[in-house]
Motif scaffolding. Structure first.
Motif, PDB file in Angstrom:
ATOM      1  N   GLU A   1       3.004   8.537   1.469  1.00 31.48           N
ATOM      2  CA  GLU A   1       2.498   9.662   2.138  1.00 31.48           C
ATOM      3  C   GLU A   1       1.051   9.235   2.791  1.00 31.48           C
ATOM      4  O   GLU A   1       0.594   9.352   4.176  1.00 31.48           O
ATOM      5  CB  GLU A   1       1.810  10.753   1.162  1.00 31.48           C
ATOM      6  CG  GLU A   1       3.384  11.378   0.834  1.00 31.48           C
ATOM      7  CD  GLU A   1       3.347  12.615  -0.039  1.00 31.48           C
ATOM      8  OE1 GLU A   1       1.994  12.451   0.021  1.00 31.48           O
ATOM      9  OE2 GLU A   1       4.422  12.790  -0.298  1.00 31.48           O
ATOM     10  N   LEU A   2       0.238   7.997   1.849  1.00 36.74           N
ATOM     11  CA  LEU A   2      -1.448   8.175   2.348  1.00 36.74           C
ATOM     12  C   LEU A   2      -1.246   6.856   3.851  1.00 36.74           C
ATOM     13  O   LEU A   2      -1.968   6.751   4.576  1.00 36.74           O
ATOM     14  CB  LEU A   2      -2.384   7.142   1.862  1.00 36.74           C
ATOM     15  CG  LEU A   2      -3.900   7.360   2.519  1.00 36.74           C
ATOM     16  CD1 LEU A   2      -4.439   8.444   2.619  1.00 36.74           C
ATOM     17  CD2 LEU A   2      -4.629   6.744   1.004  1.00 36.74           C
ATOM     18  N   TRP A   3      -0.423   5.933   3.892  1.00 35.62           N
ATOM     19  CA  TRP A   3      -0.063   4.990   3.873  1.00 35.62           C
ATOM     20  C   TRP A   3       0.454   5.272   5.870  1.00 35.62           C
ATOM     21  O   TRP A   3      -0.101   5.096   7.419  1.00 35.62           O
ATOM     22  CB  TRP A   3       1.076   4.157   3.523  1.00 35.62           C
ATOM     23  CG  TRP A   3       0.905   3.151   4.877  1.00 35.62           C
ATOM     24  CD1 TRP A   3      -0.117   1.911   4.457  1.00 35.62           C
ATOM     25  CD2 TRP A   3       1.617   2.789   5.914  1.00 35.62           C
ATOM     26  NE1 TRP A   3       0.704   0.482   5.375  1.00 35.62           N
ATOM     27  CE2 TRP A   3       1.734   1.285   6.027  1.00 35.62           C
ATOM     28  CE3 TRP A   3       2.865   3.314   6.237  1.00 35.62           C
ATOM     29  CZ2 TRP A   3       2.973   0.654   7.487  1.00 35.62           C
ATOM     30  CZ3 TRP A   3       3.775   2.339   6.938  1.00 35.62           C
ATOM     31  CH2 TRP A   3       3.390   0.897   7.445  1.00 35.62           C
ATOM     32  N   GLU A   4       1.352   5.946   5.688  1.00 38.71           N
ATOM     33  CA  GLU A   4       2.510   6.529   6.971  1.00 38.71           C
ATOM     34  C   GLU A   4       1.317   7.816   7.198  1.00 38.71           C
ATOM     35  O   GLU A   4       1.672   7.602   8.992  1.00 38.71           O
ATOM     36  CB  GLU A   4       3.094   7.707   6.164  1.00 38.71           C
ATOM     37  CG  GLU A   4       4.034   7.235   5.648  1.00 38.71           C
ATOM     38  CD  GLU A   4       5.003   7.839   5.429  1.00 38.71           C
ATOM     39  OE1 GLU A   4       5.586   8.896   5.245  1.00 38.71           O
ATOM     40  OE2 GLU A   4       6.716   7.331   4.856  1.00 38.71           O
ATOM     41  N   GLU A   5       0.380   8.425   6.893  1.00 38.23           N
ATOM     42  CA  GLU A   5      -0.541   9.503   7.495  1.00 38.23           C
ATOM     43  C   GLU A   5      -1.315   8.249   8.500  1.00 38.23           C
ATOM     44  O   GLU A   5      -2.038   8.584   9.487  1.00 38.23           O
ATOM     45  CB  GLU A   5      -1.368   9.958   6.742  1.00 38.23           C
ATOM     46  CG  GLU A   5      -2.439  11.152   7.759  1.00 38.23           C
ATOM     47  CD  GLU A   5      -3.221  12.383   6.380  1.00 38.23           C
ATOM     48  OE1 GLU A   5      -4.475  12.355   7.001  1.00 38.23           O
ATOM     49  OE2 GLU A   5      -3.025  11.442   5.611  1.00 38.23           O
TER      50      GLU A   5
ATOM     51  N   PHE B   1       0.843  -1.141  -0.624  1.00 37.19           N
ATOM     52  CA  PHE B   1       0.142  -0.257   0.189  1.00 37.19           C
ATOM     53  C   PHE B   1       1.069   1.370   0.238  1.00 37.19           C
ATOM     54  O   PHE B   1       0.499   2.515   0.572  1.00 37.19           O
ATOM     55  CB  PHE B   1      -0.738  -0.064   1.811  1.00 37.19           C
ATOM     56  CG  PHE B   1      -2.338  -1.140   0.975  1.00 37.19           C
ATOM     57  CD1 PHE B   1      -2.956  -0.616   0.369  1.00 37.19           C
ATOM     58  CD2 PHE B   1      -2.018  -2.446   1.627  1.00 37.19           C
ATOM     59  CE1 PHE B   1      -3.953  -1.485   0.154  1.00 37.19           C
ATOM     60  CE2 PHE B   1      -2.746  -3.050   1.545  1.00 37.19           C
ATOM     61  CZ  PHE B   1      -4.185  -3.445   0.947  1.00 37.19           C
ATOM     62  N   GLY B   2       2.077   1.047  -0.128  1.00 32.77           N
ATOM     63  CA  GLY B   2       2.907   2.730  -0.741  1.00 32.77           C
ATOM     64  C   GLY B   2       3.562   2.448  -1.862  1.00 32.77           C
ATOM     65  O   GLY B   2       4.938   2.751  -1.400  1.00 32.77           O
ATOM     66  N   ARG B   3       3.234   1.890  -2.350  1.00 27.44           N
ATOM     67  CA  ARG B   3       4.112   1.775  -4.227  1.00 27.44           C
ATOM     68  C   ARG B   3       4.571   3.113  -4.344  1.00 27.44           C
ATOM     69  O   ARG B   3       5.201   2.780  -5.404  1.00 27.44           O
ATOM     70  CB  ARG B   3       2.898   0.755  -5.194  1.00 27.44           C
ATOM     71  CG  ARG B   3       2.981  -0.542  -4.567  1.00 27.44           C
ATOM     72  CD  ARG B   3       1.448  -1.134  -5.314  1.00 27.44           C
ATOM     73  NE  ARG B   3       0.660  -0.621  -4.978  1.00 27.44           N
ATOM     74  CZ  ARG B   3      -0.187  -0.387  -5.725  1.00 27.44           C
ATOM     75  NH1 ARG B   3       0.120  -2.157  -6.590  1.00 27.44           N
ATOM     76  NH2 ARG B   3      -1.450  -0.453  -5.666  1.00 27.44           N
ATOM     77  N   THR B   4       3.701   4.383  -4.530  1.00 28.48           N
ATOM     78  CA  THR B   4       4.251   5.061  -4.934  1.00 28.48           C
ATOM     79  C   THR B   4       4.476   6.062  -3.911  1.00 28.48           C
ATOM     80  O   THR B   4       4.372   6.142  -2.768  1.00 28.48           O
ATOM     81  CB  THR B   4       2.610   5.636  -5.620  1.00 28.48           C
ATOM     82  OG1 THR B   4       1.561   6.016  -5.509  1.00 28.48           O
ATOM     83  CG2 THR B   4       1.999   4.931  -7.106  1.00 28.48           C
ATOM     84  N   GLU B   5       4.718   7.743  -4.041  1.00 31.32           N
ATOM     85  CA  GLU B   5       5.000   8.348  -3.070  1.00 31.32           C
ATOM     86  C   GLU B   5       3.552   9.192  -2.514  1.00 31.32           C
ATOM     87  O   GLU B   5       3.905   8.938  -1.471  1.00 31.32           O
ATOM     88  CB  GLU B   5       5.398   9.741  -4.144  1.00 31.32           C
ATOM     89  CG  GLU B   5       6.226  10.797  -3.155  1.00 31.32           C
ATOM     90  CD  GLU B   5       6.974  11.414  -3.354  1.00 31.32           C
ATOM     91  OE1 GLU B   5       6.968  12.344  -2.972  1.00 31.32           O
ATOM     92  OE2 GLU B   5       7.417  11.805  -4.242  1.00 31.32           O
ATOM     93  N   LYS B   6       2.431   9.092  -3.503  1.00 29.55           N
ATOM     94  CA  LYS B   6       0.839   9.902  -2.778  1.00 29.55           C
ATOM     95  C   LYS B   6       0.345   8.070  -1.156  1.00 29.55           C
ATOM     96  O   LYS B   6       0.205   8.717  -0.835  1.00 29.55           O
ATOM     97  CB  LYS B   6       0.392   9.466  -4.149  1.00 29.55           C
ATOM     98  CG  LYS B   6      -1.222  10.092  -3.480  1.00 29.55           C
ATOM     99  CD  LYS B   6      -1.958  10.456  -4.918  1.00 29.55           C
ATOM    100  CE  LYS B   6      -3.220  10.949  -4.059  1.00 29.55           C
ATOM    101  NZ  LYS B   6      -4.237  11.653  -5.754  1.00 29.55           N
TER     102      LYS B   6
END
Length: 305
Positions: free
Chosen positions: A193-197, A185-190
Motif C-alpha cells: 500500500e505504501l509503495w503504490e501510494e 518493497f511490497g512484501r507485505t500488504e502494508k
C-alpha cells in the motif's frame, strides 16, 4: 595530504581554478583534485554564525562533499545544521526517527538497502530533487561499508567537445521504481500500500542530461544508475548504449573519492552535481546511518539557461 588553514588574508585559488576564496580560520584538507575536503577541528553541534555558515557553503560549492570528523551530533542538531541550508525533505519510503522525522534511518538490520549499493543521485525521481544531504555515522561494521562519491562536474569536463554538444539538449527519464521495485518493497500488504501510494505521488519525471548548477553555473552530468531509465527522443538501444557509457564514465576513479567511515563522521554533499555509492561489503555485520536531506529545485539544462 597536508591540511591548510584558510583565512581572509589569503587570495586562495579555488580547487578548480575558477575564482578565489576568502575563508576565515577553517582548517581544510582537500581529498582529491576532483572532489571532496575534510574540515578539521570543527564542532557542528555548536551554534554557527551566519558568517561561518556562509563560509561552509562556499566550501560546499567548491569541494562538493565535505567531511567532519569526531562529531558528537545528536539527530536534532544534525537536522538543525541541515535546515540552515534549506527546507528539509521527508523520504517516501525509508523510516525516520520518531522525534526527528526529517532524519531517515538507514539500518541494514531493518531496511533493504540494495538501492544504495550502486551509483545514484538521491531522489532524482522527484521533479525537484534534493539540494544536498547530511549523513551521520551511528553504528559501523568493524571494516567495510565505505562510501564513494563522484563529481558530475569533473566527469562533464572530461568529455570531448563533440559529446558535450551531443548531450546538451537531451533529457532523460528518472523513475522511482528502478531502485524501489515492488518485488523488494511490497512484501507485505502494508508495504505494498505504501509503495503504490508512493508510486502515484512520484510518477516518472524528465530531467536534462546535463544540469547547470543554480549557484555556480557549472555543468554536470545528471544521469545515474539508481533512477535514470532512458534518454528521451532516441531509440531504446541507442539510449541504453549511451546511458551505459555515461554510467561507466562518471564512475571512473579520476572523478571520485572513497570515504572510510569512522565513528562520529558526518558528510555533507551537494546532491545537484554529485552521485554516490554505498558499498555493501560488510554483511552480516550491521551499519546504521542517519540522513537529513535538504529540498532542492527543478534541474535546468544548458539549452534554456
Amino acid at each position: 595530504m597536508t591540511t591548510k588553514v584558510l583565512n581572509t588574508s589569503e587570495n586562495n585559488v579555488a580547487l578548480h581554478g575558477e575564482k578565489p576564496n576568502y575563508i576565515h580560520s577553517l582548517n581544510v584538507e582537500p581529498i582529491s583534485p576532483a572532489i571532496g575536503a575534510i574540515i578539521h577541528n570543527f564542532d557542528l553541534s555548536q551554534p554557527l554564525t551566519s558568517t561561518v555558515l556562509s563560509q561552509i557553503n562556499e566550501l560546499f560549492l567548491q569541494y562538493q562533499v565535505l567531511f567532519f570528523r569526531n562529531q558528537n551530533l545528536a539527530p536534532s542538531k544534525q537536522r538543525d545544521f541541515a535546515r540552515a541550508f534549506g527546507e528539509l525533505h521527508i523520504h517516501p519510503v525509508y523510516p525516520s526517527l520518531p522525534d526527528v522525522p526529517e532524519a531517515i534511518i538507514l539500518d541494514t538490520a531493518q531496511n533493504d538497502l540494495k538501492d544504495n549499493a550502486l551509483w545514484h543521485i538521491d531522489v532524482s525521481f522527484s521533479p525537484t530533487p534534493p539540494l544536498g544531504a547530511v549523513l551521520a555515522a551511528r553504528q559501523l561494521p568493524q571494516c567495510g561499508g565505505d562510501t564513494l562519491w563522484a563529481s558530475g562536474t569533473a566527469a562533464y569536463r572530461a568529455l570531448s567537445s563533440e559529446m558535450k554538444r551531443h548531450l546538451e539538449h537531451l533529457t532523460a527519464i528518472h523513475d522511482f521504481t528502478r531502485s524501489f521495485p515492488l518485488s523488494r518493497f511490497g512484501r507485505t500488504e502494508k508495504e505494498r500500500e505504501l509503495w503504490e501510494e508512493t508510486r502515484r505521488k512520484n510518477p516518472p519525471v524528465e530531467h536534462p542530461v546535463i544540469r547547470v548548477h543554480p549557484e555556480t553555473g557549472e555543468r554536470a552530468l545528471y544521469v545515474n544508475q539508481g533512477f535514470t531509465t532512458e534518454i528521451c527522443g532516441i531509440e531504446r538501444d541507442e539510449s541504453d548504449a549511451l546511458l551505459n557509457y555515461l554510467f561507466q564514465h562518471i564512475s571512473k576513479p579520476d572523478f571520485s573519492l572513497r570515504w572510510r567511515w569512522q565513528d562520529g563522521d558526518v558528510a555533507f554533499w551537494d546532491n545537484r552535481v554529485t552521485q554516490h555509492y554505498a558499498i555493501d561489503d560488510y554483511r552480516p555485520h550491521r551499519r546504521i546511518m542517519h540522513r537529513v536531506t535538504i529540498l532542492g529545485d527543478k534541474p535546468v539544462g544548458p539549452s534554456i539557461t
